[in-house]
Design a protein around this motif. Sequence first.
Motif, PDB file in Angstrom:
ATOM      1  N   ALA A  58       0.820  -1.224   0.000  1.00 25.45           N
ATOM      2  CA  ALA A  58       0.000   0.000   0.000  1.00 25.45           C
ATOM      3  C   ALA A  58       0.844   1.259   0.000  1.00 25.45           C
ATOM      4  N   THR A  59       2.132   1.144   0.273  1.00 20.60           N
ATOM      5  CA  THR A  59       2.985   2.333   0.358  1.00 20.60           C
ATOM      6  C   THR A  59       4.062   2.376  -0.723  1.00 20.60           C
ATOM      7  N   VAL A  60       3.949   1.528  -1.752  1.00 19.74           N
ATOM      8  CA  VAL A  60       5.047   1.456  -2.729  1.00 19.74           C
ATOM      9  C   VAL A  60       5.070   2.641  -3.689  1.00 19.74           C
ATOM     10  N   ASN A  61       4.158   3.580  -3.530  1.00 22.91           N
ATOM     11  CA  ASN A  61       4.305   4.826  -4.282  1.00 22.91           C
ATOM     12  C   ASN A  61       5.440   5.680  -3.736  1.00 22.91           C
ATOM     13  N   ARG A  62       5.954   5.337  -2.563  1.00 28.66           N
ATOM     14  CA  ARG A  62       7.085   6.040  -1.961  1.00 28.66           C
ATOM     15  C   ARG A  62       8.333   5.170  -2.010  1.00 28.66           C
ATOM     16  N   TYR A  63       9.493   5.812  -2.083  1.00 30.29           N
ATOM     17  CA  TYR A  63      10.743   5.063  -2.028  1.00 30.29           C
ATOM     18  C   TYR A  63      10.933   4.437  -0.644  1.00 30.29           C
ATOM     19  N   PRO A  64      11.699   3.345  -0.582  1.00 30.76           N
ATOM     20  CA  PRO A  64      11.970   2.743   0.727  1.00 30.76           C
ATOM     21  C   PRO A  64      12.844   3.650   1.591  1.00 30.76           C
ATOM     22  N   ASP A  65      12.907   3.317   2.870  1.00 27.60           N
ATOM     23  CA  ASP A  65      13.854   3.952   3.783  1.00 27.60           C
ATOM     24  C   ASP A  65      15.264   3.661   3.292  1.00 27.60           C
ATOM     25  N   ASN A  66      16.021   4.682   2.984  1.00 25.14           N
ATOM     26  CA  ASN A  66      17.340   4.451   2.390  1.00 25.14           C
ATOM     27  C   ASN A  66      18.307   3.768   3.345  1.00 25.14           C
ATOM     28  N   ARG A  67      18.065   3.844   4.653  1.00 26.15           N
ATOM     29  CA  ARG A  67      18.949   3.186   5.617  1.00 26.15           C
ATOM     30  C   ARG A  67      18.423   1.823   6.040  1.00 26.15           C
ATOM     31  N   MET A  68      17.242   1.436   5.563  1.00 20.68           N
ATOM     32  CA  MET A  68      16.635   0.153   5.933  1.00 20.68           C
ATOM     33  C   MET A  68      16.620  -0.018   7.458  1.00 20.68           C
ATOM     34  N   THR A  69      16.185   1.013   8.153  1.00 15.10           N
ATOM     35  CA  THR A  69      16.287   1.061   9.614  1.00 15.10           C
ATOM     36  C   THR A  69      15.555  -0.085  10.294  1.00 15.10           C
ATOM     37  N   ASP A  70      14.320  -0.357   9.884  1.00 14.41           N
ATOM     38  CA  ASP A  70      13.541  -1.410  10.538  1.00 14.41           C
ATOM     39  C   ASP A  70      14.198  -2.777  10.353  1.00 14.41           C
ATOM     40  N   LEU A  71      14.707  -3.035   9.164  1.00 22.20           N
ATOM     41  CA  LEU A  71      15.347  -4.328   8.902  1.00 22.20           C
ATOM     42  C   LEU A  71      16.658  -4.454   9.663  1.00 22.20           C
ATOM     43  N   ILE A  72      17.448  -3.390   9.709  1.00 19.10           N
ATOM     44  CA  ILE A  72      18.702  -3.431  10.473  1.00 19.10           C
ATOM     45  C   ILE A  72      18.416  -3.680  11.952  1.00 19.10           C
ATOM     46  N   GLU A  73      17.404  -3.017  12.495  1.00 25.34           N
ATOM     47  CA  GLU A  73      17.060  -3.233  13.907  1.00 25.34           C
ATOM     48  C   GLU A  73      16.572  -4.653  14.147  1.00 25.34           C
ATOM     49  N   ALA A 233      32.588  -2.128  11.768  1.00 27.70           N
ATOM     50  CA  ALA A 233      31.951  -0.805  11.866  1.00 27.70           C
ATOM     51  C   ALA A 233      32.670   0.243  11.029  1.00 27.70           C
ATOM     52  N   TRP A 234      33.994   0.139  10.908  1.00 27.70           N
ATOM     53  CA  TRP A 234      34.737   1.167  10.173  1.00 27.70           C
ATOM     54  C   TRP A 234      34.370   1.189   8.690  1.00 27.70           C
ATOM     55  N   LEU A 235      33.879   0.049   8.176  1.00 29.49           N
ATOM     56  CA  LEU A 235      33.583  -0.057   6.753  1.00 29.49           C
ATOM     57  C   LEU A 235      32.232   0.535   6.379  1.00 29.49           C
ATOM     58  N   GLU A 236      31.314   0.655   7.331  1.00 28.24           N
ATOM     59  CA  GLU A 236      29.925   0.984   7.023  1.00 28.24           C
ATOM     60  C   GLU A 236      29.757   2.280   6.222  1.00 28.24           C
ATOM     61  N   PRO A 237      30.402   3.399   6.564  1.00 29.21           N
ATOM     62  CA  PRO A 237      30.177   4.615   5.766  1.00 29.21           C
ATOM     63  C   PRO A 237      30.691   4.491   4.334  1.00 29.21           C
ATOM     64  N   PHE A 238      31.773   3.755   4.136  1.00 29.78           N
ATOM     65  CA  PHE A 238      32.307   3.569   2.784  1.00 29.78           C
ATOM     66  C   PHE A 238      31.420   2.621   1.981  1.00 29.78           C
ATOM     67  N   TYR A 239      30.942   1.594   2.660  1.00 33.55           N
ATOM     68  CA  TYR A 239      30.036   0.654   1.987  1.00 33.55           C
ATOM     69  C   TYR A 239      28.788   1.386   1.488  1.00 33.55           C
ATOM     70  N   GLN A 240      28.225   2.268   2.313  1.00 36.55           N
ATOM     71  CA  GLN A 240      27.010   2.970   1.916  1.00 36.55           C
ATOM     72  C   GLN A 240      27.237   3.834   0.683  1.00 36.55           C
ATOM     73  N   LYS A 241      28.436   4.377   0.534  1.00 36.98           N
ATOM     74  CA  LYS A 241      28.739   5.170  -0.666  1.00 36.98           C
ATOM     75  C   LYS A 241      28.799   4.280  -1.908  1.00 36.98           C
ATOM     76  N   ALA A 242      29.282   3.047  -1.745  1.00 37.34           N
ATOM     77  CA  ALA A 242      29.453   2.145  -2.883  1.00 37.34           C
ATOM     78  C   ALA A 242      28.191   1.368  -3.225  1.00 37.34           C
ATOM     79  N   ALA A 243      27.262   1.273  -2.274  1.00 35.37           N
ATOM     80  CA  ALA A 243      26.097   0.407  -2.448  1.00 35.37           C
ATOM     81  C   ALA A 243      25.085   1.003  -3.424  1.00 35.37           C
ATOM     82  N   THR A 244      24.261   0.141  -4.005  1.00 33.29           N
ATOM     83  CA  THR A 244      23.137   0.566  -4.823  1.00 33.29           C
ATOM     84  C   THR A 244      22.188   1.409  -3.970  1.00 33.29           C
TER      85      THR A 244
END
Length: 354
Positions: A58-73, A233-244
């Motif tokens: 019902a909400t796919v007219n909006r883009y997903p959460d870019n950080r996938m917060t709920d799934l990460i939690e 943890a040190w890789l996370e900010p660089f990974y986010q730049k490289a990720a789709t």
Amino acid sequence: MQPSIRPYLRTGPGYVYAARTTAADKKGEEGRIARLASNENPFPPSTAAVSAGVAALATVNRYPDNRMTDLIEALKRFHGDHTFVVGNGMDGIIEAVLRCFVEKGDRVVVSTPTFSFYGIAAAGQGAIVENVQRKDDFTVDIPAFTRACTGARVAFLCTPNNPTGTMTTPAEVREVLDGIGDCMLFLDNAYVDFAGDDYRPLMDDYQNLIVGRTMSKIFGLAGLRVGYAFIPAWLEPFYQKAATPFSGISSVSAAAAVAALADHEHQERTLRHVLEWREQVRSAVRFPVLPSEANFLMIDVAPHTADEVVATLAGHGVLIRSCRSFPGLGDHYVRVSIGDAWENERFIEEINRL
């Protein structure tokens, strides 16, 4: 004038998919096809996962959460307080990791025979791929693999290994990590839910380890393409730049994954079924079957060839996987997934007719 294609795409078959079927191909009892070629969960997803996915539509007219917060939690609730990334299958994570570390001409090491996409993705990044052959029993030659990893940028090790089902113990992985300097080890744990070993404690001790996981197997979400990984943890900010962008995951997939992680009964049912039938199939098949800690078995069908056996069984409505396309394997191994009870029984009957 037609633009030129990169040379690595002109050699080799690319990723080889397991056999599928169409309505016109249906044979066997009652037209039912035993689908045992792709290491899938034979059971439908958790009803909670289906409901959450439907609600998210019902909400796919909006883009997903870019950080996938709920799934990460949800992953942290399930596994503990680690650093996680998610992606479009584990394949998407592999590609993002390679973009973080590999430039043209860098070496990437792969323990083979194994999942072919490691080498395909590395070549796509311009890497020189070095395959290190496993021993005759398909266990990893730890000294040889460690030597090859030294000076490489990334190395890939799958345990339980696809397609052989063999394990590399946490102690052996630790031995590798202690000897490879700053090479990043990508440990593919896609099938670890069906095994007895736990590799998560290694994340506390090493800064050059990534542990890849998937929700395609025990969680039954193969069609939603949800992969995730433990990363330092040190890789996370660089990974986010490289990720789709948006991690390559839809909001529907993310919502279903959150619900699936919480449905422990569904996971336990699948695990009990796989462990029971893995042993039954191994005992019943009259060809040599390798020990496996995954939800599949690899079988030596010599003197037949793998392609002959796959074609024969497909003609009787049983789909299994030829292992001929896996680098470093001969042409006489097949891989069979543990399916529903009737599928396993059909497979045993048909392969023992050969």
